[in-house]
Scaffold this motif. Structure first.
Motif, PDB file in Angstrom:
ATOM      1  N   ASN A 270     -13.438  76.510  -2.711  1.00  0.00           N
ATOM      2  CA  ASN A 270     -14.271  77.423  -1.924  1.00  0.00           C
ATOM      3  C   ASN A 270     -15.441  76.747  -1.230  1.00  0.00           C
ATOM      4  O   ASN A 270     -16.198  77.400  -0.510  1.00  0.00           O
TER       5      ASN A 270
ATOM      6  N   ASN B  49      -8.247  93.113  -4.446  1.00  0.00           N
ATOM      7  CA  ASN B  49      -7.892  91.690  -4.360  1.00  0.00           C
ATOM      8  C   ASN B  49      -8.557  90.959  -5.529  1.00  0.00           C
ATOM      9  O   ASN B  49      -9.254  89.964  -5.368  1.00  0.00           O
TER      10      ASN B  49
ATOM     11  N   ASN C 272      -8.092  87.326  -5.817  1.00  0.00           N
ATOM     12  CA  ASN C 272      -8.481  86.617  -4.588  1.00  0.00           C
ATOM     13  C   ASN C 272      -7.388  85.663  -4.100  1.00  0.00           C
ATOM     14  O   ASN C 272      -7.660  84.580  -3.570  1.00  0.00           O
TER      15      ASN C 272
ATOM     16  N   GLU D  77      -0.784  87.933  -5.109  1.00  0.00           N
ATOM     17  CA  GLU D  77      -1.521  88.999  -5.794  1.00  0.00           C
ATOM     18  C   GLU D  77      -0.560  90.023  -6.380  1.00  0.00           C
ATOM     19  O   GLU D  77      -0.724  90.471  -7.518  1.00  0.00           O
TER      20      GLU D  77
ATOM     21  N   HIS E 238     -12.929  87.916   5.240  1.00  0.00           N
ATOM     22  CA  HIS E 238     -12.893  88.644   3.975  1.00  0.00           C
ATOM     23  C   HIS E 238     -12.951  90.156   4.203  1.00  0.00           C
ATOM     24  O   HIS E 238     -12.530  90.937   3.345  1.00  0.00           O
TER      25      HIS E 238
END
Length: 383
Positions: A50, A97, A100, A106, A160
Motif C-alpha cells: 500500500n 470489501n 480489500n 473477495e 476507492h
C-alpha cells in the motif's frame, strides 16, 4: 455467544468488542487494523503493497496482467487463518470489501465465511455500492463525490470510491446481499441510502468506549487551541483543504487569540493523544453525521467541526450548535463559526459538556453492544 467481527474501520469493531465482552460474550476481530492507524486485531492480516516501491510494482503488474498482489497476499493469509474463521454464532462484515481484495477474490473468501457460519451480517459504514450510488445521484446536497465533481481529485486517486460504480463491484454487492441476514448502518450517511431496503435492519450508532476517553474540561483562558488532523490519503475527501482555507481567514484576524496544531497521518495511539490540549477539532466536511474521530473527540470534551446536518438534528431531537458544529463545504462559513467561538469562549465549555453527555447517552459502547445483540438475535432466529 461466540462472535467474529471481520475487518476494522476507525476502531468501531474494537469498541463494539469491548462492549460485548463486558456482557460476557466471546469476541474475535480479524482484519488489517485499518492500515497506518494500527488498531489491535486478534487475527492480523497484513497489506505489504500500500506504499512506496511495493505499491508501484503492484500497480504496474495489475495494469500489465490484471494480477493484484494485495489480493494474492490476502488470500494466502486467509487460507493460513481460515480455521479461526468458522463456526461462530454471529459474524459481522465491516463493509462490502472487508478483505480489500478484487471482487473475484473477495467472493471466494466470503464464500468460505458464508459456508462455515450461519449468521452473517453486514455493516454499512464506509464507501459501498448503495451509499456511493445514492451520493452519485445527487440525493445528498453534498457528499464524498463533491470534491471529485469539483475536479479536486483525480479518478485514479478516488478509485476507492469510484470502484463502486463498476460492474464487478456491483456483482460483489449483489453476491453479499444474497447471503447476509441483514444490513446495519452506523450513522445517517449510510442510514438514509438504505431506507426502504428489504435487508435493512436499522441504524445502530457507532459504539464509543467513553470509559477509556477522559473528559478534559476546556479552559480557553489565554489562546484558543484549534486542532486539524489530516489523513493524507483522504485530504480532499474529508474537506481538509476547506479547513485550511478557513484557518487562514481566522489567523489573519485573530493570530494573537488562537494556536493551531496540525497533525498528519498518525497511528491511532498517537492521534488520540495529540489533540488533548485542543479546544476545537476540525474533523470532516462532507458528512451529515459524525464519524469515529469526531465522536471520540466529542467524548474528550472538544468542540468538533464535522457532519451535523439538519437530518442529524432531527433524528436526535437536538438544537444546532449545541453538541457539534456542522462543517459546511464553504471555507468562509467555517471561518464564521470559528470566529463565533473565538469571540464567545464560554460557548466552548457549554458545547463540550453537551458533547460528552451526548456520547454517553447515545453512543456508550455497552448500550450499543446491547442493541447489536438484540438485532443479531432477532434476525438469526428468523432463519
Amino acid at each position: 455467544m461466540n462472535i467474529l467481527l471481520l475487518g476494522e474501520y476507525s476502531r468501531l469493531h474494537n469498541s463494539l468488542k469491548e462492549g460485548l465482552e463486558a456482557m460476557g460474550m466471546t469476541v474475535t476481530i480479524a482484519g488489517f487494523g485499518d492500515d497506518f492507524k494500527n488498531y489491535p486485531v486478534d487475527v492480523l492480516f497484513k497489506n505489504s503493497f500500500n506504499t512506496g516501491v511495493p505499491l508501484f510494482i503492484k500497480k504496474i503488474l495489475y495494469k500489465l496482467s490484471g494480477i493484484d498482489l494485495t489480493s494474492l497476499s490476502t488470500e494466502a493469509q486467509f487460507n493460513k487463518h481460515k480455521n479461526k474463521l468458522i463456526n461462530y454464532d454471529v459474524v459481522q462484515l465491516i463493509n462490502e470489501n472487508t478483505f480489500n481484495t478484487v471482487p473475484r477474490t473477495e467472493m471466494r473468501l466470503l464464500n468460505y465465511i458464508f459456508n462455515n457460519n450461519d449468521n452473517v451480517f453486514l455493516l454499512t459504514c464506509g464507501t459501498d455500492y448503495i451509499s456511493v450510488n445514492y451520493a452519485f445521484e445527487d440525493k445528498f446536497q453534498y457528499s464524498i463525490f463533491t470534491p471529485h465533481a469539483q475536479q479536486k481529485v483525480s479518478k485514479q486517486n478516488y478509485w476507492h470510491v469510484l470502484k463502486w460504480r463498476t460492474a464487478s463491484y456491483a456483482k460483489l454487492h449483489d453476491y453479499i446481499f444474497k447471503y447476509v441476514k441483514g444490513v446495519i448502518a452506523s450513522d445517517l450517511d449510510y442510514h438514509l441510502p438504505m431506507l426502504g431496503h428489504k435487508l435493512y435492519l436499522g441504524l445502530i450508532p457507532n459504539p464509543i468506549n467513553s470509559n477509556k476517553l477522559k473528559y478534559i474540561s476546556p479552559n480557553p483562558v489565554n489562546k484558543i487551541v484549534i486542532f486539524h488532523g489530516i489523513n493524507e490519503q483522504s485530504y480532499y475527501k474529508k474537506g481538509n483543504d476547506l479547513f485550511n482555507e478557513a484557518l487562514k481567514i481566522v489567523k489573519l484576524k485573530y493570530a494573537s487569540k488562537i494556536k493551531i496544531i496540525e497533525a498528519r497521518s498518525l497511528p491511532y495511539s498517537e492521534y488520540i493523544e495529540s489533540y488533548n490540549s485542543a479546544h476545537i477539532l476540525l474533523d470532516q466536511v462532507y458528512a451529515y453525521d459524525q464519524g469515529y474521530n469526531a465522536l471520540e473527540a466529542m467524548a474528550k470534551g472538544k468542540v468538533v467541526f464535522t457532519g451535523a446536518e439538519q437530518e442529524w438534528l432531527d433524528y436526535y431531537n437536538i438544537q444546532e450548535d449545541t453538541i457539534a458544529i456542522n462543517a459546511l463545504p464553504d471555507a468562509k462559513k467555517i471561518a464564521e463559526k470559528l470566529e463565533w467561538l473565538i469571540l464567545n469562549p464560554e460557548k466552548i465549555l457549554e458545547i463540550a459538556q453537551n458533547a460528552r453527555e451526548f456520547i454517553e447517552r447515545e453512543h456508550h459502547h455497552i448500550t450499543i453492544a446491547k442493541q447489536y445483540l438484540k438485532t443479531w438475535k432477532s434476525y438469526s432466529l428468523e432463519s
